[in-house]
Enzyme design. Structure first.
Site, short mmCIF file in Angstrom:
data_model
loop_
_atom_site.label_atom_id
_atom_site.label_comp_id
_atom_site.label_asym_id
_atom_site.label_seq_id
_atom_site.Cartn_x
_atom_site.Cartn_y
_atom_site.Cartn_z
N ALA A 1 0.86 -1.18 0.00
CA ALA A 1 0.00 0.00 0.00
C ALA A 1 0.90 1.22 0.00
CB ALA A 1 -0.89 0.00 1.24
N MET A 2 0.31 2.39 -0.27
CA MET A 2 1.10 3.63 -0.31
C MET A 2 0.31 4.75 0.34
SD MET A 2 3.94 5.07 -1.28
CE MET A 2 4.42 6.79 -1.20
N GLU A 3 1.02 5.48 1.21
CA GLU A 3 0.37 6.41 2.13
C GLU A 3 0.15 7.80 1.56
OE1 GLU A 3 3.47 5.14 2.30
OE2 GLU A 3 4.91 6.57 3.09
N GLU B 1 -1.13 2.64 7.18
CA GLU B 1 -1.18 3.75 6.22
C GLU B 1 -1.79 5.00 6.86
OE1 GLU B 1 0.54 3.32 3.60
OE2 GLU B 1 0.75 1.17 3.98
ZN LIG Z 1 4.50 2.51 5.32
#
Ligand SMILES: [Zn+2]
Length: 842
Positions: A262-264, A296
């Site tokens: 995942a990407m924040e 995240e």
């Molecule tokens: Zn992270």
């Protein structure tokens, strides 16, 4: 992009540029209607210069640079040097306009483009991590140059667009995203496509969930759980942090083919869409999704609101988010067993990484991360697993109130700006009233893991003692256990032990542990970060009764200690399988069952056991799976039966096992369940393919019956796994041939995963020596993304022999692999060397 020379930004250049200029804002205008190859990108960036007349550069990686205008004057687009756009004669206040055609990405870096096999619809998402924002717009692409960004997007009329700022359509196909607060370029995102969206409000803030149309059913199925976790974590963070949530909305988009989990991105987190589980999962896997959601969200404060000044402080973002993710999910939701899962699924990865040649301090000096390519390596198990473990130890030292006061001071002081290790230590020292710098120097500033060894009183010593190898202070507990009449190990006491940094040994008061217990378990509760060695009496107890420790977290700790003995060649690897056979039949925690079985199957059986011992071990694991599956069906909230089924499938090797797999395929289920969903079905097909029991015509039929993206990847994996010379040659060409970079990174990874199989060592022997030169050749072509995938997923770990090690070492020594790729290859070789060592000892 192969062929375009890209110069990674160095620390010195970043410092100089940050001193010289000050970005006041970006406007980014993206046109997503220009076909399948490129998108239009127009950037207007306003920035001040502290030394008028000076020069600098912006970064961009276009297919075609159409126009560059600086302060009203056209510059020659041909001046673009690789990815650097020179900007000379700066004024005190500047406006730069850059118009370009930019390439879509197939490897996840930049604006990734994906077309869904299920319905032909296309989905796009920007992943700008590190220095990949410049693949989307012209940027001063370094983490500390934060500025507000407004974005407009033109997209096909039936699409939805979301991004960092709240998005609204202005007319059909045209979208405007609200201005963001100051943010780093690497956190920029736009997500666009005909998404299925579910929206809700929480405390007046718009929340959104988004998934591609073919996963709409999965999103509807899971939305309630995902929203519940999101709301609970949001409320908990709002209690813990004094700074309010910094952005105007919170979208969570499940996007295809994301390289990371995942990407924040501020206000718009992207998740790999496998998190909308296409098939049945265990409770531990659902908990993992919850941890990622919590992780995240922690980044909205750690990383997004306050950002590291340079990539050496990746840990300021990742270690905190990792720690907070596990902690907050357990505090705020019904997923309370997070640290047990951390102990087995994450922490060992930290220990392993810390004993490889590439290990580094959690918080290295800036010069140790000299450029943005080196920074790629900083997103590793040191920054995540070890960093989070070290923070847990820090909370144990300072106490939670002082820790939280320190980080709240830190967030308030550096909000919407950037900071480094020294800034954090100042805040923690002020809040706790103790100087944290000495502690941090040992724990954050030096690499490696200490070992704590417990000794029992005997003829040579009157008291219990803990020997200390290493240089860090430890605050841990010894768990003192007695065997009770029912055969359980009952916790008598937890004895606190403080091991000073420079002590070689700590001796406990003679009365501290009396009478003599059955087991003394060092690091009980797992708040420390250290290798542990038990006294021989305790190890004997553990071997006989590991499963009888009541607390799952301490059972997990005990399993880790055994794993470590195997890894260090102090316990025969076949003993690990024997322990699994002995203790797992009564195990009730699915996290423990799943992780122990996975380690036994993929590390012990495939790497540490000699070929002669591997067959019997697989048979043992199959029988163990059968036993677990024979438990009464019905009440199985954790998914133990599912874990048993996966083990049975992956370990099948005898004629009877193979026949059983075929029977299950025909029946569409295992005897008395579970049903075969697509994942289990493909898992069986893969195992049959590996064993030569899945012909090409059958595989083609299966592939055409499952026209999903998942099905396509599974079929590619199976094709590469078939033990026939032509199948292997075709897979090799797909991995290393001239056209290897044309598919997606996911497709390449699937082929690489299928290719090497421990069951096919003879057939594959000829490919092993060719692997390293082929990898160097791909890297030499300039395709770093591709080479990394091939090294990560396509390394011949099963080929445990001195010749493989030698070829790999020669390739490294010759300089054919460089930068972060060389580091990855060196780590893989270190693991191979360890496998060779373990095999040579037993
Ligand atoms: Zn992270």
């Amino acid at each position: 992009m192969p062929g375009v020379p890209v110069t990674a930004l160095t620390y010195a250049e970043a410092q100089e540029r940050a001193r010289l200029i000050d970005v006041s804002g970006y406007h980014v205008d993206l046109d997503l209607t220009g076909g399948e190859e490129v998108f239009g990108s127009v950037t207007v960036v306003r920035f001040g210069c502290r030394a008028p007349g000076a020069s600098t550069f912006a970064e961009i990686r276009p297919t075609r640079l159409r126009r560059v205008v600086l302060n009203g004057r056209d510059l020659d687009p041909r001046a673009l040097d690789g990815n650097r756009l020179p900007l000379a004669g700066l004024q005190a206040a500047n406006e730069l306009r850059v118009e370009a055609d930019m390439p879509y990405s197939r490897t996840g870096a930049g604006l990734h483009r994906f077309t869904d096999d299920a319905d032909g619809e296309t989905y796009l998402a920007v992943h700008g991590g590190l220095d990949d924002a410049q693949r989307v717009f012209a940027a001063f692409d370094q983490p500390d140059m934060k500025a507000g960004i407004t974005t407009t997007v033109r997209a096909p009329a039936h699409w939805t667009v979301v991004g960092n700022g709240l998005a609204r359509p202005t007319r059909p196909g045209w979208w405007e995203l609200a201005a963001t607060p100051p943010m780093s370029t690497y956190l920029f995102t736009v997500v666009a496509g005909p998404f299925h969206s579910i929206r809700a409000d929480h405390r007046g803030l718009p929340f959104g969930l988004h998934a591609r149309q073919s996963l709409a059913g999965h999103l509807r199925r899971d939305a309630e759980e995902i929203f519940a976790i999101t709301r609970a974590c949001f409320d908990r963070y709002s209690e813990i942090f004094a700074e309010p949530y910094p952005y105007d909305s919170y979208d969570q988009a499940f996007v295809p083919e994301l390289e990371a989990g995942a990407m924040e991105n501020p206000g718009c987190v992207t998740f790999r869409d496998e998190f909308l589980f296409p098939s049945a999962v265990t409770r531990a896997e659902r908990q993992t999704r919850g941890v990622v959601i919590a992780h995240e969200m922690a980044h909205m404060w750690f990383g997004d609101l306050v950002t590291m000044r340079w990539w050496n402080d990746v840990w300021l973002s990742e270690s905190f988010a990792e720690y907070m993710g596990f902690q907050v999910l357990s505090e705020a939701t019904a997923f309370t067993a997070t640290w047990t899962d951390f102990a087995l699924a994450r922490k060992p990865r930290g220990y392993d990484a810390d004993q490889r040649p590439s290990t580094h301090p959690v918080a290295p000096e800036p010069r140790e991360v000299p450029d943005a390519d080196a920074a790629r390596s900083a997103y590793d198990d040191i920054s995540y697993a070890k960093g989070a473990s070290v923070l847990r130890q820090l909370v144990t030292w300072l106490g939670r109130p002082a820790f939280l006061a320190g980080i709240n001071d830190f967030l308030a002081r550096y909000r919407f700006g950037s900071a480094d290790l020294a800034d954090l230590l100042d805040c923690l020292s002020r809040a706790s009233g103790t100087d944290v710098r000495g502690w941090a120097g040992r724990w954050l500033g030096t690499a490696g893991v200490d070992t704590l060894t417990v000794s029992r009183p005997g003829p040579a010593a009157r008291a219990w003692s803990v020997a200390h190898r290493g240089g860090r202070p430890h605050r841990i507990w010894l768990g003192v256990y007695d065997a009770d009449g029912a055969g359980q190990l009952a916790l008598r006491a937890r004895v606190p032990v403080l091991v000073p940094a420079d002590a070689d040994e700590v001796t406990l008061p003679p009365a501290a542990i009396q009478p003599e217990p059955a087991l003394v378990l060092p690091n009980d509760g797992d708040a420390g970060y250290c290798k542990i060695r038990l006294d021989p009496g305790s190890l004997a107890t553990l071997t006989a009764s590991l499963g009888r420790i009541a607390d799952p977290l301490n059972r997990a700790l005990a399993w880790n200690s055994v794993r470590d003995l195997v890894r260090d060649g102090e316990l025969a690897p076949q003993e690990y399988v024997a322990l699994a056979v002995r203790h797992l039949p009564a195990e009730t925690d699915p996290s423990i069952t799943g992780q122990v079985l996975a380690y036994a199957r993929w590390t012990v059986a495939d790497r540490y056991l000699t070929p002669g011992r591997r067959g019997p071990a697989l048979a043992d694991l199959t029988d163990l799976g059968q036993g677990l599956l024979a438990r009464p069906a019905g009440d199985d909230p954790g998914g133990l039966r599912l874990i048993a089924a996966r083990t049975l499938i992956d370990s099948a090797s005898r004629a009877g096992d193979i026949a059983a797999l075929r029977t299950w395929l025909d029946a569409g289920q295992l005897p008395s369940g579970p049903d075969l969903d697509s994942r289990l079905r493909w898992q069986i097909l893969l195992r049959l393919a590996v064993l030569g029991a899945l012909g090409p015509a059958w595989l083609d039929r299966e592939a055409s019956a499952d026209a999903t993206a998942d099905g396509r990847l599974s079929a590619a994996r199976c094709r590469a796994a078939r033990p026939e010379a032509t199948a292997k040659q075709a897979a090799w060409t797909a991995m290393f041939g001239d056209r290897a970079g044309t598919g997606s990174g996911y497709q390449l990874a699937a082929t690489a995963q299928g290719f090497w199989q421990a069951d096919q060592a003879g057939l594959l022997a000829g490919y092993v020596p060719r692997y390293f030169p082929a990898l160097a050749e791909v890297a030499g072509r300039g395709d770093a993304d591709l080479a990394r995938v091939l090294c990560q997923h396509g390394f011949p770990h099963h080929a445990v022999d001195a010749a493989t090690l030698r070829v790999g070492e020669e390739c490294l020594a010759s300089g054919g692999l460089t930068g972060s790729l060389a580091r990855l290859a060196a780590d893989q070789l270190a693991d191979l060397r360890r496998s060779l060592q373990v095999r040579s000892l037993f």
